[in-house]
Design a protein around this motif. Structure first.
Motif, PDB file in Angstrom:
ATOM      1  N   MET A  54     -12.912  66.356 -10.799  1.00  0.00           N
ATOM      2  CA  MET A  54     -14.040  65.902  -9.735  1.00  0.00           C
ATOM      3  C   MET A  54     -14.744  64.886 -10.483  1.00  0.00           C
ATOM      4  O   MET A  54     -15.332  65.129 -11.645  1.00  0.00           O
ATOM      5  N   ASN A  55     -15.475  64.243  -9.735  1.00  0.00           N
ATOM      6  CA  ASN A  55     -16.126  62.771 -10.234  1.00  0.00           C
ATOM      7  C   ASN A  55     -17.631  63.422 -10.063  1.00  0.00           C
ATOM      8  O   ASN A  55     -18.234  63.594  -8.988  1.00  0.00           O
ATOM      9  N   ASN A  56     -18.324  63.381 -11.503  1.00  0.00           N
ATOM     10  CA  ASN A  56     -19.674  63.925 -11.412  1.00  0.00           C
ATOM     11  C   ASN A  56     -20.590  62.821 -11.752  1.00  0.00           C
ATOM     12  O   ASN A  56     -21.817  63.172 -11.783  1.00  0.00           O
ATOM     13  N   LYS A  57     -20.270  61.625 -11.404  1.00  0.00           N
ATOM     14  CA  LYS A  57     -20.785  60.302 -11.455  1.00  0.00           C
ATOM     15  C   LYS A  57     -21.952  60.253 -10.365  1.00  0.00           C
ATOM     16  O   LYS A  57     -21.609  60.479  -9.134  1.00  0.00           O
ATOM     17  N   LYS A  58     -23.393  59.646 -10.691  1.00  0.00           N
ATOM     18  CA  LYS A  58     -24.120  59.266  -9.562  1.00  0.00           C
ATOM     19  C   LYS A  58     -23.509  58.093  -8.967  1.00  0.00           C
ATOM     20  O   LYS A  58     -23.416  57.089  -9.793  1.00  0.00           O
ATOM     21  N   LYS A  59     -23.962  58.138  -7.632  1.00  0.00           N
ATOM     22  CA  LYS A  59     -23.449  56.936  -7.006  1.00  0.00           C
ATOM     23  C   LYS A  59     -24.965  56.212  -6.838  1.00  0.00           C
ATOM     24  O   LYS A  59     -25.697  56.622  -5.988  1.00  0.00           O
ATOM     25  N   ILE A  60     -25.059  54.860  -7.183  1.00  0.00           N
ATOM     26  CA  ILE A  60     -26.334  54.098  -7.084  1.00  0.00           C
ATOM     27  C   ILE A  60     -26.175  52.914  -6.485  1.00  0.00           C
ATOM     28  O   ILE A  60     -25.161  52.056  -6.802  1.00  0.00           O
ATOM     29  N   LEU A  61     -27.148  52.621  -5.446  1.00  0.00           N
ATOM     30  CA  LEU A  61     -27.090  51.354  -4.704  1.00  0.00           C
ATOM     31  C   LEU A  61     -28.124  50.634  -5.325  1.00  0.00           C
ATOM     32  O   LEU A  61     -29.505  51.086  -5.480  1.00  0.00           O
ATOM     33  N   VAL A  62     -28.120  49.431  -5.535  1.00  0.00           N
ATOM     34  CA  VAL A  62     -28.969  48.360  -6.016  1.00  0.00           C
ATOM     35  C   VAL A  62     -29.208  47.162  -5.027  1.00  0.00           C
ATOM     36  O   VAL A  62     -28.351  46.305  -5.284  1.00  0.00           O
ATOM     37  N   PRO A  63     -30.121  47.155  -4.118  1.00  0.00           N
ATOM     38  CA  PRO A  63     -30.257  45.825  -3.612  1.00  0.00           C
ATOM     39  C   PRO A  63     -30.976  44.917  -4.218  1.00  0.00           C
ATOM     40  O   PRO A  63     -31.997  45.093  -5.039  1.00  0.00           O
ATOM     41  N   LEU A  64     -30.453  43.850  -4.132  1.00  0.00           N
ATOM     42  CA  LEU A  64     -31.099  42.587  -5.050  1.00  0.00           C
ATOM     43  C   LEU A  64     -31.376  41.292  -4.044  1.00  0.00           C
ATOM     44  O   LEU A  64     -30.477  41.095  -3.150  1.00  0.00           O
TER      45      LEU A  64
END
Length: 137
Positions: free
Chosen positions: A1-11
């Motif tokens: 299972m993937n425990n990584k945080k999904k982060i969106l970075v608008p630039l």
């Protein structure tokens, strides 16, 4: 299972917006997050059409913004995404569709109470179904 945080970075291409990347690197290790870098191209329509040259140069500029950010995040898992439209609406839609854990944005440098965090950031904060981190300059 993937425990990584999904982060969106608008630039938006400004140096101010790149502060989000510095913050990310200080708070998350490479193996803790999957990052999507996003640029929204806001084009003013003339007579209800987009000139092909304008679209080409806008896409090229967007690619340069995302590539510059990706270079700063060497070692991290990165996805890049650009689209056309109203920035806040596109950010909110992307965050909801792809189920991001965090949206990381920088505050506006404009003055005045109404513009303290910027109109795009303000709309995202008010309407996001996820955590929004606002990074100061």
């Amino acid at each position: 299972m993937n425990n990584k945080k999904k982060i969106l970075v608008p630039l938006d291409g400004t140096e101010r917006s790149m502060h989000s990347i510095d913050w990310l690197k200080n708070f998350f290790k490479e193996d803790e997050v999957d990052i999507t870098l996003m640029n929204v191209i806001e084009i003013v329509l003339g007579n209800d059409k987009i000139e092909l040259d304008q679209r080409y140069y806008s896409e090229k500029a967007s690619k340069e913004i995302l590539d510059k950010a990706e270079d700063k995040l060497h070692g991290y898992k990165i996805a890049k995404y650009h689209t056309f439209g109203y920035a806040a609406d596109k950010i909110l839609k992307k965050a909801e569709l792809d189920k991001f854990d965090i949206i990381v944005m920088t505050k506006s440098t404009k003055r005045g109470l109404d513009r303290m965090i910027g109109s795009v950031t303000n709309k995202v904060v008010r309407n996001a179904g996820t955590l929004v981190a606002i990074i100061p300059e």
